[in-house]
Scaffold this active site. Structure first.
Site, short mmCIF file in Angstrom:
data_model
loop_
_atom_site.label_atom_id
_atom_site.label_comp_id
_atom_site.label_asym_id
_atom_site.label_seq_id
_atom_site.Cartn_x
_atom_site.Cartn_y
_atom_site.Cartn_z
N ASP A 112 2.00 3.78 2.82
CA ASP A 112 1.00 4.74 2.35
C ASP A 112 1.63 5.88 1.55
O ASP A 112 1.59 5.87 0.34
CB ASP A 112 0.17 5.29 3.52
CG ASP A 112 -1.26 5.65 3.12
OD1 ASP A 112 -1.67 5.29 2.01
OD2 ASP A 112 -1.95 6.29 3.94
N HIS A 136 1.28 4.98 -2.23
CA HIS A 136 0.78 5.90 -3.27
C HIS A 136 1.96 6.59 -3.96
O HIS A 136 2.79 7.22 -3.30
CB HIS A 136 -0.12 6.96 -2.64
CG HIS A 136 -1.42 6.42 -2.12
ND1 HIS A 136 -2.59 6.45 -2.84
CD2 HIS A 136 -1.72 5.79 -0.95
CE1 HIS A 136 -3.56 5.90 -2.13
NE2 HIS A 136 -3.05 5.48 -0.97
N GLU A 177 -10.68 3.77 7.35
CA GLU A 177 -9.64 4.75 7.70
C GLU A 177 -10.36 6.02 8.16
O GLU A 177 -10.44 6.31 9.33
CB GLU A 177 -8.74 5.04 6.49
CG GLU A 177 -7.64 6.07 6.77
CD GLU A 177 -6.97 6.57 5.49
OE1 GLU A 177 -7.57 6.51 4.41
OE2 GLU A 177 -5.82 7.07 5.60
N ASP A 217 1.92 9.26 -5.83
CA ASP A 217 1.89 10.72 -5.69
C ASP A 217 2.16 11.18 -4.26
O ASP A 217 2.28 12.38 -4.02
CB ASP A 217 0.56 11.29 -6.21
CG ASP A 217 -0.64 10.55 -5.67
OD1 ASP A 217 -0.49 9.41 -5.21
OD2 ASP A 217 -1.75 11.11 -5.72
N HIS A 230 0.83 -1.21 0.00
CA HIS A 230 0.00 0.00 0.00
C HIS A 230 0.87 1.26 0.00
O HIS A 230 1.30 1.74 1.04
CB HIS A 230 -0.93 -0.02 1.22
CG HIS A 230 -2.01 1.02 1.14
ND1 HIS A 230 -3.35 0.70 1.16
CD2 HIS A 230 -1.97 2.37 1.03
CE1 HIS A 230 -4.08 1.81 1.07
NE2 HIS A 230 -3.25 2.84 1.00
N GLY A 262 -9.69 8.37 -1.62
CA GLY A 262 -10.33 9.68 -1.47
C GLY A 262 -11.12 9.79 -0.18
O GLY A 262 -10.98 8.96 0.72
N HIS A 298 -9.98 1.11 -0.18
CA HIS A 298 -9.71 1.92 1.02
C HIS A 298 -10.98 1.94 1.86
O HIS A 298 -12.00 2.50 1.44
CB HIS A 298 -9.39 3.37 0.63
CG HIS A 298 -7.97 3.64 0.28
ND1 HIS A 298 -7.44 3.32 -0.94
CD2 HIS A 298 -6.97 4.23 0.98
CE1 HIS A 298 -6.17 3.70 -0.97
NE2 HIS A 298 -5.85 4.25 0.18
#
Ligand SMILES: [Zn+2]
Length: 310
Positions: A269, A7, A192, A9, A5, A162, A189
């Site tokens: 993450d 990201h 969270e 970006d 997991h 998101g 996701h």
């Protein structure tokens, strides 16, 4: 070591953000890489999800062309290999990076970067394409169809990311029904920003892996379901600390979930925002939740087994 997991970006080099911003004539809040750090890394005592999310503003301004996406995907694999990882699943939302390009061009650019990185490092790696909560159904369908098109050619799975609390998971039933019909693997996701209801919806969609999933601890019945159905949680401890999944980190339920028999994995993450890496995550859970090396090894083995990379 493996990360399930991560990201793209949220994990690229501060130096690259600086260089891309210069190339694109984007005005920067500071004129040095060091000066930029406070704008892209959360402070250790991050107070809220908002404070966390603000750190994405600048990176998302610069990762908006195929060339930038290719570069950061490639560099991320080089960095992960240097940290000692041999397998990684990299995710991003093509729509968020599209700028004036279309999602397909962005996905193809990420695959080019991925393949260069794999060639140079010998790592096993693949891309998870994220739909976004709040995006139109058409945009999210486009992302899903790109997963189908490039599955086995660099892309390994589908996800949705998101604002979970604003755009609830149950709203995306049609999207995941389509993913199932297409035979596309996915993670979601859930658990969270939002609680057990979100996790239940994701499980009802047929998800076998959950991004975070940490808030399962709020519902004992659901904990039992997650354990018995052998659902794998992609937990990201330092990110969870920063986004305030629990008010007090001493109440963080990682140890509780692990001891209960839930399949937990440890991931990063967003390496840049949270100024973290996998080894730091392991040190963090050893120090605060008394995990042993043997237990960490066990979680790594769970992650290899759960990986979408075959
Ligand atoms: Zn995430």
């Amino acid at each position: 070591m493996i990360d399930l997991h991560l990201h793209i970006d949220g994990s690229f080099r501060p130096q690259t953000i600086y260089e891309l911003a210069k190339e694109m004539n984007i005005s920067l809040p500071a004129d040095s890489v060091e000066g930029l750090l406070p704008f892209i890394q959360v402070p250790e005592d991050c107070r809220s999800l908002e404070e966390y999310l603000e750190r994405f503003t600048l990176p998302l301004q610069v990762i908006r062309t195929p060339a930038a996406v290719e570069r950061v995907t490639y560099e991320l694999l080089i960095d992960l290999a240097a940290q000692g990882l041999d397998q990684a699943e990299l995710r991003f939302a093509p729509k968020s990076c599209a700028g004036t390009a279309d999602q397909k061009e962005i996905v193809e650019a990420a695959i080019r970067g991925l393949n260069r990185g794999i060639q140079e490092t010998g790592m096993k790696a693949g891309l998870i394409l994220c739909a976004m909560r709040g995006n139109s159904f058409e945009d999210n369908m486009e992302t899903l169809l790109l997963v189908k098109e490039y599955l086995g050619k660099g892309v390994i799975a589908f996800d949705i990311a998101g604002a979970e609390i604003v755009f609830k998971t149950h709203l995306y039933a049609d999207l995941f029904a389509k993913a199932r019909a297409l035979g596309v693997p996915y993670t979601i996701h859930a658990g969270e920003g939002d609680g057990p209801e979100s996790i239940k919806a994701a499980l009802d969609f047929g998800a076998k892996r959950l991004g975070h999933g940490i808030r399962v601890y709020e519902d004992p019945e659901l904990m039992k379901r997650v354990r018995d159905e052998k659902i794998v949680l992609e937990v990201c401890p330092i990110s969870n600390l920063h986004t305030k999944v629990v008010d007090d980190m001493k109440d963080y339920p990682l140890r509780k979930l692990f001891d209960y028999g839930i399949l937990v994995t440890i991931n990063t993450d967003n390496m840049t925002m949270s100024n973290t890496n996998l080894k730091k995550e392991y040190e963090f859970i050893k120090k605060h939740y008394h995990f042993t090396d043997e237990e960490i090894k066990q979680m790594n083995e769970t992650a290899y087994r759960a990986s979408f990379i075959k």
